[in-house]
Enzyme design. Structure first.
Site, PDB file in Angstrom:
ATOM      1  N   GLN A  68      -2.498   4.396  -7.554  1.00 31.46           N
ATOM      2  CA  GLN A  68      -3.649   4.455  -6.645  1.00 31.46           C
ATOM      3  C   GLN A  68      -3.387   3.644  -5.369  1.00 31.46           C
ATOM      4  O   GLN A  68      -4.310   3.152  -4.729  1.00 31.46           O
ATOM      5  CB  GLN A  68      -4.911   3.963  -7.345  1.00 31.46           C
ATOM      6  CG  GLN A  68      -5.497   4.962  -8.318  1.00 31.46           C
ATOM      7  CD  GLN A  68      -5.969   6.243  -7.639  1.00 31.46           C
ATOM      8  OE1 GLN A  68      -6.298   6.269  -6.462  1.00 31.46           O
ATOM      9  NE2 GLN A  68      -5.980   7.341  -8.386  1.00 31.46           N
ATOM     10  N   SER A  69      -2.128   3.561  -4.990  1.00 28.05           N
ATOM     11  CA  SER A  69      -1.735   2.734  -3.852  1.00 28.05           C
ATOM     12  C   SER A  69      -2.244   3.272  -2.519  1.00 28.05           C
ATOM     13  O   SER A  69      -2.094   4.455  -2.205  1.00 28.05           O
ATOM     14  CB  SER A  69      -0.205   2.654  -3.799  1.00 28.05           C
ATOM     15  OG  SER A  69       0.235   2.186  -2.555  1.00 28.05           O
ATOM     16  N   ASN A  70      -2.828   2.366  -1.721  1.00 29.33           N
ATOM     17  CA  ASN A  70      -3.178   2.703  -0.348  1.00 29.33           C
ATOM     18  C   ASN A  70      -1.929   2.874   0.506  1.00 29.33           C
ATOM     19  O   ASN A  70      -1.905   3.688   1.429  1.00 29.33           O
ATOM     20  CB  ASN A  70      -4.074   1.618   0.239  1.00 29.33           C
ATOM     21  CG  ASN A  70      -5.318   1.404  -0.588  1.00 29.33           C
ATOM     22  OD1 ASN A  70      -6.045   2.347  -0.879  1.00 29.33           O
ATOM     23  ND2 ASN A  70      -5.562   0.168  -0.990  1.00 29.33           N
TER      24      ASN A  70
END
Length: 322
Positions: A77-79
């Site tokens: 779920q990395s930005n």
């Protein structure tokens, strides 16, 4: 100190807004005029976020080296993953995102949905022939691409290296132009580049970092980045709170839940559960303990990450009652 690219590429419009937050300030024990929000969640590129400032430099270095593909290692779920995919699309190169573990069941949600929409290729480390270490998998992806005649560039975890951290050295100058009376900036510490850049621009006394659990040793990680930037800062000199990690990076802590509710209901701002919520919980704790007092000019870095809220495993079962 590393050699920087001649100039960053343009991925956003600067400066981002600096907004007064009087009700939020009073809710955590500061004076009404003490708290400001640096809205780096409004950088514009694919949902915004602090990684945009870093990517302006890391992609400039990759393009200067002739890259046609960027490869990076990140959490699912990395930005940073989302914004790397978006930045690559904007400049016309490919993006490969290497995630740990296996692809989750069901339809993609949160940042994973946006990664697919932006055209990134996703490699799940546990689905490869390696032992599942994402750094090894990323190296293997780079070798494969080169064997196919491609020109890949490996962007480090979180976009944090001496190139990327320059984005927040520039942000420090921007902040001082907006608020010359600035006393302290509070930021989340993930891969370390944001804090390193701010310390390089503002000094150790005016930056408070809040560890999120993304790296094992944030103090030495930030100090090493500063060294690569030509700054001699000892790890023990950094202002860094270590008490907001809870049971781990991907968990929702009690402090983060309270921070989410307070920011939303008092300030009308939605935090992400991993970075901004922990950072705001750390700021609240610092005020409660007397480390930051009324009359101090405080900037809270709103570093973005809203899409991750919709992919966080704790969200469906979380109660929002006070």
């Amino acid at each position: 100190m590393v050699d920087l690219p001649p100039a960053p590429i343009a991925l956003a419009s600067w400066p981002t807004p600096l907004e007064s937050a009087p009700r939020l300030a009073e809710a955590i024990g500061l004076g009404a005029d003490d708290l400001w929000l640096k809205r780096d969640d409004l950088t514009g590129l694919a949902g915004g976020g602090n990684k945009t400032r870093k990517l302006e430099w890391t992609l400039a270095a990759a393009l200067a080296a002739g890259a046609d593909t960027v490869v990076t290692t990140v959490a699912p779920q990395s930005n940073h993953a989302r914004l790397t995919a978006a930045a690559a699309a904007r400049v016309g190169i490919d993006a490969v995102l290497v995630f740990p573990g296996r692809e989750p069941d069901g339809a993609p949600a949160g940042n994973l949905l946006l990664d697919a929409m932006l055209g990134a290729q996703i490699v799940w480390a546990a689905d490869t022939e390696s032992d599942g270490d994402i750094a090894d998998v990323a190296d293997a992806v780079v070798r494969r691409l080169r064997s196919e005649g491609r020109r890949p560039s490996l962007v480090p975890f979180g976009g944090s290296n001496a190139f990327g951290a320059q984005g927040y050295r520039a942000a420090a100058v921007e902040l001082l132009e907006q608020l010359p009376s600035l006393d302290v900036v509070v930021c989340a510490v993930g891969s370390g580049g944001t804090m390193a850049g701010l310390v390089a621009g503002l000094g150790v006394d005016r930056v408070l970092g809040v560890h999120t659990g993304a790296v094992a040793d944030p103090r030495n990680t930030v100090a090493h980045l500063l060294q690569e930037m030509g700054e001699d800062v000892q790890p023990e000199a950094l202002r860094l709170r270590m008490d907001q990690v809870g049971d781990g990076y991907e968990t929702l802590t009690g402090g983060s839940r309270s921070a989410l509710i307070t920011a939303a209901r008092v300030g009308g701002i939605v935090l992400d559960p991993v970075y901004m919520a922990r950072a705001f919980a750390g700021l609240s704790a610092e005020v409660a303990e007397g480390g930051i007092t009324r009359g101090t000019s405080v900037v809270f870095l709103a570093s973005g990450g809203l899409p991750g809220l919709f992919g966080h495993p704790s969200m469906p079962s979380t109660s929002w009652e006070l």
